[in-house]
Design a protein around this motif. Structure first.
Motif, PDB file in Angstrom:
ATOM      1  N   UNK A 156       0.806  -1.399  -0.198  1.00  0.00           N
ATOM      2  CA  UNK A 156      -0.081   0.033  -0.055  1.00  0.00           C
ATOM      3  C   UNK A 156       1.012   1.143   0.195  1.00  0.00           C
ATOM      4  N   UNK A 157       0.238   2.422  -0.765  1.00  0.00           N
ATOM      5  CA  UNK A 157       1.292   3.544  -1.005  1.00  0.00           C
ATOM      6  C   UNK A 157       0.530   4.535  -0.296  1.00  0.00           C
ATOM      7  N   UNK A 158       1.046   5.378   0.605  1.00  0.00           N
ATOM      8  CA  UNK A 158       0.165   6.596   1.396  1.00  0.00           C
ATOM      9  C   UNK A 158       1.101   7.658   0.753  1.00  0.00           C
ATOM     10  N   UNK A 170       4.437   0.477   2.257  1.00  0.00           N
ATOM     11  CA  UNK A 170       4.299  -0.737   3.382  1.00  0.00           C
ATOM     12  C   UNK A 170       3.572  -2.050   2.921  1.00  0.00           C
ATOM     13  N   UNK A 171       3.762  -3.189   3.211  1.00  0.00           N
ATOM     14  CA  UNK A 171       3.046  -4.454   2.757  1.00  0.00           C
ATOM     15  C   UNK A 171       1.515  -4.269   3.343  1.00  0.00           C
ATOM     16  N   UNK A 172       0.789  -4.583   2.392  1.00  0.00           N
ATOM     17  CA  UNK A 172      -0.773  -4.704   2.737  1.00  0.00           C
ATOM     18  C   UNK A 172      -0.953  -5.522   3.915  1.00  0.00           C
ATOM     19  N   UNK A 173      -0.380  -6.938   3.853  1.00  0.00           N
ATOM     20  CA  UNK A 173      -0.463  -7.587   4.866  1.00  0.00           C
ATOM     21  C   UNK A 173       0.924  -7.575   5.917  1.00  0.00           C
ATOM     22  N   UNK A 198      10.914 -10.029   0.239  1.00  0.00           N
ATOM     23  CA  UNK A 198      11.709  -8.545   0.193  1.00  0.00           C
ATOM     24  C   UNK A 198      11.579  -8.043   1.451  1.00  0.00           C
ATOM     25  N   UNK A 199      10.684  -8.318   2.122  1.00  0.00           N
ATOM     26  CA  UNK A 199      10.458  -7.899   3.709  1.00  0.00           C
ATOM     27  C   UNK A 199      11.496  -8.341   4.723  1.00  0.00           C
TER      28      UNK A 199
END
Length: 473
Positions: free
Chosen positions: A144-146, A167-170, A183-184
C-alpha cells in the motif's frame, strides 16, 4: 580550405542586426561577455583577440580558433550553426540538407522537452507522486502507498514536498505472499535498493530528485513507522532557468548558507522562482546512500566553481562538511551573491530534534558557516538574514512545539522578498516580475515588496561590515 574572413564578415553582419527586428545588435564587448557566459567563464579566445578580429578599424585576420566560438555565437545571434559553417566553406553542398534535417530534429527534441517541462510546471502533466504509485501498482506488488503532501504557510500555502510511504498490505509476516515476504526479510538498505533499482528505476529516481527520508520527519507519528519513506521535492525541485526579466544582476548566481535546518533551501528556491533562475538542491540529487557524502562533496565543489549564470542554490550542512569545502565557498563569492542565514535557540533546538543530533552539533554547523561568511565579508558583500524566534513560534514549553511550521514557511518567503528588494536596488527585477509567489506583497505600483516590520533583520552588508566580523554563534 576554410574561409575565416567570410565567416567573420557574416558574424559582423549579424552583430549589426541586419535590419531584422528579432535579432538585436550587439556591441563587440557585450557579445564577448555573452559568449564567455556560455563557456562557463572560460572563453576559447581572449577578449583582446576577439576584439581584434571584429573591430571596425584595421581588424586582424581571424584564425581557426574562431570555429570554437561558432556554437555560442550561433546561439546568441539566433542563427543555425551549420549556416555559419557553410559560410566558412566547411560544408559541401550535398551535406547541407543533411545538416538542416539534423538541426530540425534536434530542435524538435528540444521543443518537446520544453513543452513537457511547461506542462509539468503548470501541473498539467502527471505529478511525480502519481508516477511513483503507478510504478508500484504495475509491478505486481501487494504494497500500500500513502502520499502525504507537505503544505506549509498561513499567508500563502506552498506545497514544498511530498512524503510517500510504502508498506506491505498484509502486516502479518505469516500471511504475506512469498515474494512480499522475501522483500520484507531483506535488510533495510537492500529493501530500499530493490525499490529504487527494480521498481522505480534509476532514471525516474534521479529525474524526480527522490531520496529516502530517514530519520523520519518530526510530524511522522510513531504509529506510521515506515522503513520505506520517500521524499519528493515540489516547490524545491531542481529547475532550469526560464525566460529572464529585463534586468541585469551581477553576479548572476546566488548561494544561500546556513547551519543545519536553517531553511536555506526554501529561501534559495524562492529566489530562483522570483528571478526565473534555475536551482538545484543538495538534498534532491538522487545520490546513493552508500556514497552520498562523497557525491555531495564533489557535487558542491563542482557547482561552487561553476559560473553558468542564473542559478540559485543553498548549502546547509553539518560543521564537518562545511569545513571541508570552506575554501571552495570563499572562492565562489566572486561569482555568487552570498545570503547568510542565522537563527535563535528555538530553531536550533528544533533542528537538533529533526536531525536527531545534539544542539551542540547544530551550533557547531552555525559556527562553521559563520567563519566562512566572515572570511567572505573581508572582501565581498553578504546579505544577512537573522531569523528571530519570536517571529516563528507559538507559546510552548518544549522546543518541538515552539516552532510553528506555517509561520516558518511564511517567514522564509518574507525574508526572500526582502533579499529580492535589496537585489532590485542593485539591478534586479522589480516585484512585478517575481510571479505569483509574492503577489500578496504588492503595494500599488511600488517595485519592491511590502514587508511589515518584524523582529527578523535582513540587510545588505558591504565588505568589512563590523557586525558581521563581530558575530558569534
Amino acid at each position: 580550405m576554410a574561409d575565416f574572413i567570410a565567416l567573420r564578415d557574416e558574424i559582423n553582419r549579424l552583430i549589426e542586426g541586419d535590419g531584422n527586428l528579432h535579432v538585436p545588435a550587439y556591441r563587440i564587448n557585450n557579445l564577448f561577455v555573452r559568449m564567455e557566459e556560455r563557456f562557463d567563464g572560460r572563453s576559447p579566445v581572449s577578449r583582446a583577440t576577439f576584439y581584434g578580429w571584429f573591430r571596425k578599424e584595421e581588424p586582424k585576420p581571424p584564425t581557426a580558433s574562431l570555429l570554437e566560438c561558432v556554437p555560442a555565437l550561433a546561439d546568441i545571434l539566433q542563427v543555425k550553426e551549420y549556416q555559419l559553417y557553410h559560410v566558412a566553406k566547411l560544408l559541401p553542398p550535398e551535406t547541407e540538407m543533411t545538416m538542416s534535417l539534423s538541426v530540425a530534429a534536434r530542435e524538435f527534441r528540444a521543443a518537446t522537452r520544453h513543452a513537457s517541462q511547461v506542462l509539468f510546471d503548470v501541473g498539467l502533466a502527471s505529478a511525480g507522486e502519481a508516477l511513483i504509485v503507478d510504478r508500484i501498482l504495475h509491478h505486481d506488488l501487494d504494497y500500500k502507498v500513502t502520499v502525504w503532501p507537505v503544505v506549509r504557510g498561513a499567508a500563502k500555502a506552498l506545497h514544498s514536498r511530498s512524503w510517500i510511504s510504502i508498506e506491505p498490505v498484509e502486516s502479518n509476516v505469516a500471511r504475506q505472499r512469498d515474494r512480499t515476504g522475501r522483500i520484507e526479510q531483506l535488510p533495510e538498505d537492500r529493501r530500499r535498493a530493490y525499490f529504487r533499482d527494480e521498481v522505480l528505476t534509476e532514471g525516474l529516481w534521479r529525474s524526480l530528485g527522490l531520496r529516502w527520508r530517514y530519520p523520519q520527519p518530526l510530524e511522522w507519528s510513531a504509529s506510521e513507522n515506515s522503513t520505506l519513506l520517500i521524499e519528493m521535492p515540489v516547490e524545491e525541485r531542481n529547475r532550469e532557468p526560464g525566460e529572464l526579466p529585463p534586468a541585469s544582476l551581477s553576479p548572476s548566481r546566488a548561494l544561500v548558507l546556513s547551519g543545519l535546518w536553517g531553511h536555506a533551501e526554501p529561501l534559495a528556491a524562492s529566489l530562483a522562482s522570483a528571478l526565473n533562475w534555475g536551482s538545484y538542491d543538495l538534498r534532491y540529487q538522487g545520490f546513493r546512500d552508500e556514497t552520498e557524502l562523497e557525491d555531495k562533496r564533489r557535487f558542491s565543489r563542482d557547482k561552487l566553481a561553476e559560473k553558468a549564470p542564473h542559478y540559485a542554490w543553498a548549502i546547509a550542512e553539518d560543521a564537518t562538511f562545511v569545513k571541508e569545502i570552506a575554501d571552495d565557498i570563499v572562492a565562489a563569492a566572486g561569482h555568487h551573491h552570498i545570503v547568510w542565514i542565522t537563527y535563535g535557540s528555538a530553531l536550533t533546538a528544533t533542528a537538533a530534534l529533526a536531525w536527531r543530533r545534539s544542539e551542540d552539533d547544530v551550533t557547531a554547523s552555525q559556527t562553521a558557516v559563520r567563519n566562512v561568511v566572515q572570511r567572505i565579508n573581508e572582501t565581498h558583500p553578504v546579505i544577512w538574514v537573522d531569523h528571530h524566534d519570536a517571529d516563528l513560534s507559538y507559546p510552548g514549553a518544549d522546543a518541538e512545539s515552539r516552532i510553528n511550521r506555517d509561520l516558518l514557511a511564511d517567514h522564509v518567503r518574507y525574508s526572500a522578498a526582502v533579499v529580492l528588494n535589496e537585489l532590485h536596488r542593485r539591478g534586479g527585477p522589480p516585484l512585478q516580475w517575481w510571479g505569483a509567489l509574492f503577489d500578496d506583497l504588492r503595494r500599488g505600483s511600488d517595485p519592491t515588496a511590502d514587508i511589515r516590520p518584524r523582529n527578523t533583520a535582513v540587510r545588505w552588508c558591504e565588505a568589512g561590515d563590523p557586525e558581521v566580523a563581530a558575530r558569534r554563534a
